[in-house]
Design a protein around this motif. Structure first.
Motif, mmCIF file in Angstrom:
data_model
loop_
_atom_site.group_PDB
_atom_site.id
_atom_site.type_symbol
_atom_site.label_atom_id
_atom_site.label_comp_id
_atom_site.label_asym_id
_atom_site.label_seq_id
_atom_site.Cartn_x
_atom_site.Cartn_y
_atom_site.Cartn_z
ATOM 1 N N GLU A 1 0.792 -1.176 -0.122
ATOM 2 C CA GLU A 1 -0.010 0.058 0.082
ATOM 3 C C GLU A 1 0.810 1.295 0.090
ATOM 4 O O GLU A 1 0.611 1.997 -0.809
ATOM 5 C CB GLU A 1 -0.876 0.109 1.258
ATOM 6 N N LEU A 2 1.827 1.151 1.100
ATOM 7 C CA LEU A 2 2.578 2.451 1.040
ATOM 8 C C LEU A 2 3.558 2.597 -0.408
ATOM 9 O O LEU A 2 3.805 3.895 -0.614
ATOM 10 C CB LEU A 2 3.350 2.390 2.317
ATOM 11 N N ALA A 3 3.946 1.455 -0.966
ATOM 12 C CA ALA A 3 4.706 1.530 -2.231
ATOM 13 C C ALA A 3 3.760 2.199 -3.082
ATOM 14 O O ALA A 3 4.476 3.152 -3.937
ATOM 15 C CB ALA A 3 5.315 0.055 -2.430
ATOM 16 N N VAL A 4 2.791 1.938 -3.308
ATOM 17 C CA VAL A 4 1.934 2.255 -4.452
ATOM 18 C C VAL A 4 1.591 3.738 -4.133
ATOM 19 O O VAL A 4 1.682 4.530 -5.054
ATOM 20 C CB VAL A 4 0.454 1.432 -4.428
ATOM 21 N N LEU A 5 1.303 4.196 -2.726
ATOM 22 C CA LEU A 5 0.990 5.527 -2.583
ATOM 23 C C LEU A 5 2.150 6.293 -2.777
ATOM 24 O O LEU A 5 2.152 7.502 -3.030
ATOM 25 C CB LEU A 5 0.209 5.529 -1.012
ATOM 26 N N GLY A 6 3.398 5.777 -2.382
ATOM 27 C CA GLY A 6 4.644 6.463 -2.764
ATOM 28 C C GLY A 6 4.645 6.830 -4.083
ATOM 29 O O GLY A 6 5.006 8.069 -4.577
ATOM 30 N N ALA A 7 4.655 6.086 -5.110
ATOM 31 C CA ALA A 7 4.556 6.164 -6.359
ATOM 32 C C ALA A 7 3.658 7.398 -6.980
ATOM 33 O O ALA A 7 4.036 8.151 -7.611
ATOM 34 C CB ALA A 7 4.385 4.896 -7.171
ATOM 35 N N VAL A 8 2.368 6.939 -6.563
ATOM 36 C CA VAL A 8 1.325 8.177 -6.848
ATOM 37 C C VAL A 8 1.481 9.438 -6.486
ATOM 38 O O VAL A 8 1.682 10.383 -7.316
ATOM 39 C CB VAL A 8 0.044 7.603 -6.651
ATOM 40 N N VAL A 9 1.798 9.591 -5.189
ATOM 41 C CA VAL A 9 2.107 10.785 -4.244
ATOM 42 C C VAL A 9 3.299 11.407 -4.817
ATOM 43 O O VAL A 9 3.375 12.546 -5.094
ATOM 44 C CB VAL A 9 2.018 10.784 -2.746
ATOM 45 N N GLY A 10 4.351 10.884 -5.016
ATOM 46 C CA GLY A 10 5.582 11.344 -5.505
ATOM 47 C C GLY A 10 5.487 11.840 -6.863
ATOM 48 O O GLY A 10 5.981 13.097 -6.924
ATOM 49 N N TYR A 11 4.707 11.470 -7.746
ATOM 50 C CA TYR A 11 4.574 11.833 -9.079
ATOM 51 C C TYR A 11 3.681 13.288 -8.872
ATOM 52 O O TYR A 11 4.173 14.271 -9.384
ATOM 53 C CB TYR A 11 3.838 11.010 -10.030
ATOM 54 N N LEU A 12 2.643 12.993 -8.124
ATOM 55 C CA LEU A 12 1.558 14.288 -8.011
ATOM 56 C C LEU A 12 2.365 15.343 -7.384
ATOM 57 O O LEU A 12 2.224 16.325 -7.734
ATOM 58 C CB LEU A 12 0.219 13.755 -7.329
ATOM 59 N N LEU A 13 2.977 15.023 -6.275
ATOM 60 C CA LEU A 13 3.569 16.431 -5.686
ATOM 61 C C LEU A 13 4.605 17.049 -6.472
ATOM 62 O O LEU A 13 4.579 18.132 -6.661
ATOM 63 C CB LEU A 13 4.606 15.710 -4.456
ATOM 64 N N PHE A 14 5.534 16.186 -7.458
ATOM 65 C CA PHE A 14 6.353 17.002 -8.209
ATOM 66 C C PHE A 14 5.552 17.789 -9.286
ATOM 67 O O PHE A 14 5.975 18.891 -9.602
ATOM 68 C CB PHE A 14 7.440 16.097 -8.919
ATOM 69 N N TRP A 15 4.483 17.114 -9.797
ATOM 70 C CA TRP A 15 3.702 17.697 -10.878
ATOM 71 C C TRP A 15 3.066 18.987 -10.286
ATOM 72 O O TRP A 15 2.939 20.115 -10.987
ATOM 73 C CB TRP A 15 2.496 16.921 -11.270
ATOM 74 N N ILE A 16 2.740 19.153 -9.040
ATOM 75 C CA ILE A 16 1.932 20.350 -8.599
ATOM 76 C C ILE A 16 3.226 21.266 -8.375
ATOM 77 O O ILE A 16 2.929 22.586 -8.617
ATOM 78 C CB ILE A 16 1.380 19.903 -7.249
ATOM 79 N N ILE A 17 4.157 20.818 -7.656
ATOM 80 C CA ILE A 17 5.458 21.988 -7.457
ATOM 81 C C ILE A 17 5.659 22.568 -8.969
ATOM 82 O O ILE A 17 5.975 23.543 -9.079
ATOM 83 C CB ILE A 17 6.482 21.359 -7.015
ATOM 84 N N PHE A 18 5.783 21.741 -9.890
ATOM 85 C CA PHE A 18 6.075 22.131 -11.207
ATOM 86 C C PHE A 18 5.125 23.376 -11.856
ATOM 87 O O PHE A 18 5.673 24.077 -12.358
ATOM 88 C CB PHE A 18 6.048 20.910 -12.042
ATOM 89 N N GLN A 19 3.658 22.763 -11.643
ATOM 90 C CA GLN A 19 2.872 23.880 -12.075
ATOM 91 C C GLN A 19 2.906 25.075 -11.282
ATOM 92 O O GLN A 19 2.711 26.247 -11.999
ATOM 93 C CB GLN A 19 1.399 22.991 -11.837
ATOM 94 N N ILE A 20 3.002 25.069 -10.095
ATOM 95 C CA ILE A 20 3.063 26.280 -9.242
ATOM 96 C C ILE A 20 4.455 27.170 -9.669
ATOM 97 O O ILE A 20 4.083 28.374 -9.691
ATOM 98 C CB ILE A 20 3.384 26.177 -7.721
ATOM 99 N N PHE A 21 5.464 26.504 -9.814
ATOM 100 C CA PHE A 21 6.662 27.300 -10.244
ATOM 101 C C PHE A 21 6.568 27.766 -11.633
ATOM 102 O O PHE A 21 6.777 28.992 -11.747
ATOM 103 C CB PHE A 21 7.679 26.035 -10.411
ATOM 104 N N LYS A 22 5.833 26.898 -12.446
ATOM 105 C CA LYS A 22 5.415 27.660 -13.781
ATOM 106 C C LYS A 22 4.502 28.994 -13.804
ATOM 107 O O LYS A 22 4.835 29.880 -14.640
ATOM 108 C CB LYS A 22 4.889 26.554 -14.536
#
Ligand SMILES: [Zn+2]
Length: 276
Positions: free
Chosen positions: A174-195
């Motif tokens: 569970e934590l591995a799958v959540l890690g993969a999903v949240v990890g991607y989303l987190l960076f995507w959000i930071i990327f959009q804010i920065f942009k």
């Protein structure tokens, strides 16, 4: 007790040999991908395509000097030792050989020895060898080409989930799958804010995928430390390599180095930060 030292040395040497192969991947994979991409574009435009894979792949042709094209014999290809004996030059034409070769070999050797020391002979060690080899390749390729090829990052994610499916590490599926999903989303959000704020793209999608893949191995709970370590090492790299303003700094090496450090020294780091 003696066996531990013996095996640590064995894994160090194994690392040197694997590192020598990783150098081949680092050199050839970006060239192979470029040929592939060019051909895709040429196909769209109905232009003749270059042959790929037949004349150049990971196993062929035999290693040769990029300058004089002399074939490198097996005794000239002994990890680190050949480099030192030949004083970092081609035996035939004296062309300088990049310091990257012995560095990658030594780094792989040291990492393999540390992994054996940490995990002993186990599936965890096998996973560690795969994880670290892939990250070392990505670190150097991203430094040189600003590329984090999907062909490497995506399998890294699947393999991480697979190892955690079989509970090889103390990370639940569970934590591995959540890690993969949240990890991607987190960076995507930071990327959009920065942009939005700067009208610039601070990272590439390859960075999200790499962060996501590493989080599939380390799990959701390690994500904050991974992000912290990656930011610190990103700053350190920027200072060391004197990245100028407005110049793109590959963030991938910082993420990959942090993932590797966390994978090997997780208990020590969490004790140091006083968590858990
Ligand atoms: Zn040469």
């Amino acid at each position: 007790m003696r066996d531990i030292y013996l095996f640590t040395i064995v894994f160090f040497i194994l690392g040197l040999i694997v590192g020598s192969f990783l150098n081949v991947v680092i050199y050839r994979l970006p060239i192979m991908l470029e040929t592939y991409w060019k051909n895709q574009a040429k196909l769209l435009l109905d232009l003749p395509v270059e042959k790929e894979g037949e004349s150049f792949n990971l196993a062929f042709p035999q290693s040769h000097c990029p300058d004089c094209h002399a074939k490198i014999k097996f005794y000239e290809n002994i990890p680190v030792i050949s480099y030192v004996l030949q004083r970092g030059r081609c035996r035939h034409c004296g062309h300088k050989i990049s310091l990257q070769y012995p560095i990658v070999e030594l780094m792989t050797g040291v990492v393999f020895a540390l992994l054996y020391y940490k995990f002993g002979l186990s599936y965890a060690l096998l996973g560690g060898i795969i994880f670290s080899s892939v990250l070392i390749v990505l670190i150097v390729i991203d430094f040189q080409t600003q590329l984090l090829p999907d062909i490497i990052t995506i399998p890294l994610l699947w393999i991480g989930l697979l190892f955690n499916l079989f509970s090889v590490y103390e990370v639940s599926l569970e934590l591995a799958v959540l890690g993969a999903v949240v990890g991607y989303l987190l960076f995507w959000i930071i990327f959009q804010i920065f942009k939005c704020l700067t009208a610039k793209e601070g990272m590439g999608y390859g960075d999200f995928k790499l962060f996501s893949a590493i989080s599939a191995w380390l799990g959701l709970l390690n994500l904050p430390i991974l992000l912290l370590l990656a930011s610190i090492s990103g700053l350190i790299f920027a200072v060391i390599f004197r990245v100028k303003k407005n110049q793109a700094m590959p963030f991938g090496p910082a993420i990959a180095v942090s993932g590797l450090i966390l994978f090997i020294f997780y208990p020590e780091i969490s004790a140091f930060l006083n968590i858990n």
